[in-house]
Structure formats: C-alpha cells, structure tokens
Write an enzyme that holds these catalytic residues in place. Structure first.
Site, PDB file in Angstrom:
ATOM      1  N   LYS A 110     -14.510 -63.422  24.718  1.00  0.00           N
ATOM      2  CA  LYS A 110     -14.920 -64.532  25.565  1.00  0.00           C
ATOM      3  C   LYS A 110     -16.063 -65.298  24.894  1.00  0.00           C
ATOM      4  O   LYS A 110     -16.840 -64.715  24.127  1.00  0.00           O
ATOM      5  CB  LYS A 110     -15.422 -64.030  26.930  1.00  0.00           C
ATOM      6  CG  LYS A 110     -14.416 -63.318  27.799  1.00  0.00           C
ATOM      7  CD  LYS A 110     -15.089 -62.827  29.072  1.00  0.00           C
ATOM      8  CE  LYS A 110     -14.156 -62.022  29.956  1.00  0.00           C
ATOM      9  NZ  LYS A 110     -13.140 -62.870  30.592  1.00  0.00           N
ATOM     10  N   ARG A 142      -5.110 -55.887  34.276  1.00  0.00           N
ATOM     11  CA  ARG A 142      -3.746 -55.491  34.647  1.00  0.00           C
ATOM     12  C   ARG A 142      -3.292 -54.245  33.905  1.00  0.00           C
ATOM     13  O   ARG A 142      -2.420 -53.519  34.383  1.00  0.00           O
ATOM     14  CB  ARG A 142      -2.796 -56.666  34.418  1.00  0.00           C
ATOM     15  CG  ARG A 142      -2.658 -57.123  32.993  1.00  0.00           C
ATOM     16  CD  ARG A 142      -2.078 -58.521  32.870  1.00  0.00           C
ATOM     17  NE  ARG A 142      -3.032 -59.531  33.310  1.00  0.00           N
ATOM     18  CZ  ARG A 142      -2.773 -60.833  33.309  1.00  0.00           C
ATOM     19  NH1 ARG A 142      -1.593 -61.285  32.902  1.00  0.00           N
ATOM     20  NH2 ARG A 142      -3.680 -61.690  33.726  1.00  0.00           N
TER      21      ARG A 142
END
Length: 492
Positions: free
Chosen positions: A262, A336
C-alpha cells in the site's frame, strides 16, 4: 474498557443529585422545540437565543433562568423523536460530557422501548480510549447515568444494556490499540483471557499446528511477518440450545498490503483491519454473560500482512484448509484468504448459520460510504440480518451476488484467484463470491449452509469523525445486531 452504572427514577423536577441534567430539543422549521419532562418550561422561549438548534449531535450547556446555579445540557434530537433519535442523542450527550462523573436524562419517556434506547445510547457513548496516553490529559467517560422514566428497566434488561456496551467497548479497545502492541499472538491470548471466566471453551492454533492441519490461507498471509499467525476457536454451548450460529472474523492485526504494498497514506488506519475478529470475540463473550440460549462458535483468523523475503508473492498458489487452491494475484486482497480457512473450518461443524464479519474491501466504502455495512448472503438469512439491524438502529444494506461476476475469480493454474486486477467493477461483490466458494453444505440436506457476509470496511471505524454514541476510531458496529440475531435464534 469503560463500564457504566444505570439507575432510574420517577421524580420529574430538576435534580441536584447528579452533576448535570440532559434535556432534549427537536429541530423544526419554526425553530427548536423543547423535549423535556416538567420543570424546564422556563427555557421554552429562550432556546434560539441560547444557541440551541435541535440538530442531531448538537449540545449546548445552559442555566435555568429561575435557578442560575443549575446547569442543563440541551442535546439535539433532529426533526423526529424516534427510538433511534433518542439512542443517538443520549450517546452524543454522554460522549460530549466526558469528564463529568454523573448525568441525568430528563426526556419525557412513555414508551418502554424508548427507555431502553436512551440507556443503550448512554452506555455506548460512555467510552474513552486512554490506555496509550502518556503525559497528555486523560478525560474519563461518564461513570453513572440516571434516567427519569415511569417504568424502569428490569434487572435483566439493564444487564443486557450494560453487557452489550461492554462488548462494543471491547471491540473499540482492541481496534484502537496500536498494531505493534496487538500482535496475532497477543490477540489470541486476549481472547482466551476474555473467555476464561465464562462457559466458553477455547482452542488456539499456533504456526506449527496451522501447518500440520493445512490452514494455507492464514499461513500464506502471515508468513511475511516475524509475528506468526494464529487461529482461535471459541465455543459457547449452553445446555438445551437448539440452534448454532458460527461467527468468522477477519483479524489482520496490521495490513501493509504485503508485497503488493500500500502507499504510506493507505496504511493509516490499517490497525483496524482486525475488527471482524474483535466483533466475533465480543459477541460470543457478551452472549455468554447475558445467557443467550444459542450455541455460538467464533473463529478468529489472525495474521499480520507484512512484506519480507518470506512473504507470499503475487502468482503464488496457496492450498487452503479443505484442499481448494488459490492463485494470489494481489497480496493486498489478504482478508479473504484468512477468512476462507475460517469459513471451511466453521462449515465442518454443520452450523445452522454462518455469519462472517470483515473489514474486507475498499470497494464497500466507495459504494456505501462510512456508515453502512454491506450485507451479502446465499439465502433469506441476509434479509433477516438487515431487518434486525434496522430494529436496533444499525445501518445495513443488502447487496447482490450477481452470477456474471463469478468468472472474475477464474484461474488458469489454480481453483480460483483471490482478485482480478483487470476487472475493477463490483469489487465488494466479487469478494463476496470468493467467500461463498468456501461455505460448506449441510450434512442433513446437502444444501449450502445459510451464510451472511458483513463487510464493515466503512463503518468499522470513524477515523477522526464523531456522531451519536460513536467517538473517534473503532465503533463496534454489528455487535448489537449479532446479539439480537442470537436471541432470535434462541427463540426459534
């Protein structure tokens, strides 16, 4: 963790027994309108001149004209007096009156549900995170609340309010803690400690046990960090329970994005990426304290997503718990992956319903903003959860799982990919499809287990904003809905 005491009285006149009395004002096109029990009529024609607007969250401190030594707080209720408005106003008042020990609410409450709403709002608003303050001033939250009401809450009702607020505050405490202090191991130890005096059994998988049992998703996300991942299972099984709800919580204690790094600005707030696991922990412990007669299992999927020489690479294939393989195309779609392992493990116990809670996708914030939880599911249970949320004053929004988006998860080398970098549309929904792939089937009907996915990426934390009973930082959203869901299943 803040804890508040609740008392009730039927006295209607202004009181000096508490530090400050709170009354309400309603906003209208004709100006603010007083919303208070008898004894405050002298303020009726002065509200505008006193700067009172009646707008939600607005709080003004005034003195009674006929008793200049009596300080009153006037909190805005917005344009309509509803249970939600009362809950939010009570929370806003208590939150903004931090530093004052005791508060008395003098709203004209005739509906018992409104009394509960005021108690809930006050208890939720009585929170402050000061554990990591150094030399700066620590402002303590309100400690005691008195509510004027013709019918006080029963002992059981008051206990539920206090324990619910305690659970929400636990989520806030965990979420607001620095990521360096709340590692996966520390989180696991905290979960065991929280359950230690309750009828809850616990099991913790360390790295070696995760490897031996094949939890490839949790391991794949956590292997770039020096702080090893953990899986925690908590099991609350009250005698006579006939329904079983499994909660699966995303617990990324810090998310750098891994090798799909990020930007620096994108890492601010990533200590909140474990709020799903905190929610599952807080819900099951509160259910045990309240005595809800529903079996609840909570699966906390804990890892820190860091870049290093041992981190999962884009293009690596992970073998998830249960055998399905996933090509990792984006290491920043890590939540996930840990959730997949938890969902398979939860499915093996054949629960009646699986609810997963996760700060899963930035796409949810783009679609729904910061105050709505995105809801997906494989049957009518999703609608039930939205209905419960509406009833308790939490903002949920049902989202679809369009069949045409499933192809975005196709992989040439594995069973599926974790993210499709070439297709940006419906990111929240594609993530829901990914999770649905790991929901098992019921052993008695061979139908998919009922499943609801809650994406709290938006409302899980407020950042630096405040509203109602929510201060800055973690909010504890969905705890109240999940507790009510458990109660409803106990009576099913």
């Amino acid at each position: 963790m803040s804890q508040i005491s609740l008392e009730f009285e039927t006295e209607s006149a202004p009181s000096t027994k508490t530090d400050i009395t709170v009354i309400g004002a309603v906003s209208s096109s004709d100006g603010p309108r007083l919303h208070a029990i008898e004894g405050f009529e002298s303020l009726t024609d002065m509200l505008t001149n006193l700067g009172v607007s009646g707008s939600a969250d607005a709080l003004s401190r005034v003195v009674l004209p006929d008793s200049p030594s009596t300080v009153i707080a006037v909190v805005g209720l917005g344009r309509e007096v509803t249970a939600d408005a009362l809950r939010g106003a009570a929370g806003a008042a208590v939150r903004q009156l931090a530093g004052i020990a005791s508060v008395r609410f003098a709203f004209p409450l005739t509906d018992h549900a409104d009394v509960i709403a005021v108690a809930e709002g006050a208890a939720l608003g009585a929170y402050a995170y000061t554990q990591e303050k150094g030399m700066s001033e620590r402002t303590s939250p309100v400690e005691a609340v008195t509510i004027v009401a013709p019918e006080p809450l029963t002992a059981d009702e008051a206990k539920r309010v206090v324990e619910t607020a305690r659970a929400v505050h636990l989520v806030r405490d965990l979420g607001n803690t620095s990521a360096s202090a709340l590692t996966p191991e520390v989180f696991a130890d905290t979960a065991v400690d929280e359950a230690s005096d309750l009828p809850i059994t616990t099991r913790v998988w360390d790295v070696a046990q995760l490897e031996s049992e094949g939890f490839g998703g949790i391991l794949g996300v956590g292997r770039g960090s020096e702080r090893g991942p953990r899986l925690v299972k908590l099991d609350y099984s009250p005698a006579g329970a006939t329904s079983h709800i499994a909660l699966v919580g995303k617990g990324i204690t810090f998310d750098t994005g891994g090798l799909s790094l990020k930007p620096a600005s994108g890492m601010m707030g990533m200590k909140y990426d474990m709020l799903g696991a905190a929610t599952a922990l807080a819900t099951i412990t509160a259910a045990a304290r309240i005595g809800i007669n529903t079996r609840i299992t909570a699966w906390l999927c804990l890892a820190e997503n860091m870049p290093s020489g041992s981190a999962t690479r884009p293009g690596d294939v992970l073998k998830m718990y249960g055998g399905r393989t996933v090509e990792v195309t984006n290491t920043d779609a890590e939540g996930r992956l840990v959730m997949a392992d938890g969902l398979v493990a939860a499915s093996e116990e054949n629960p009646d319903l699986i609810v997963d809670v996760a700060t899963l996708t930035g796409a949810a914030v783009v679609a729904l903003g910061k105050r709505y939880t995105g809801v997906m599911g494989n049957d009518e249970s999703a609608a039930e959860v939205v209905d419960i949320a509406d009833g308790v004053g939490e903002k949920f929004w049902r989202m679809p799982l369009p069949s045409e988006l499933r192809s975005a998860l196709d992989s040439d080398v594995a069973d599926l990919v974790n993210a499709n970098l070439s297709r940006r549309e419906g990111g929240m929904l594609v993530a829901g499809h990914f999770l649905s792939e790991f929901i098992g089937t019921r052993t008695d009907t061979d139908e998919p287990i009922s499943w609801v996915h809650l994406d709290i990426a938006g409302p899980g934390d407020n950042g630096t904003s405040t509203y109602g009973y929510n201060g800055k930082g973690a909010t504890g959203v969905t705890v109240r809905t999940l507790l009510t869901l458990a109660e409803r299943h106990a009576g099913a």
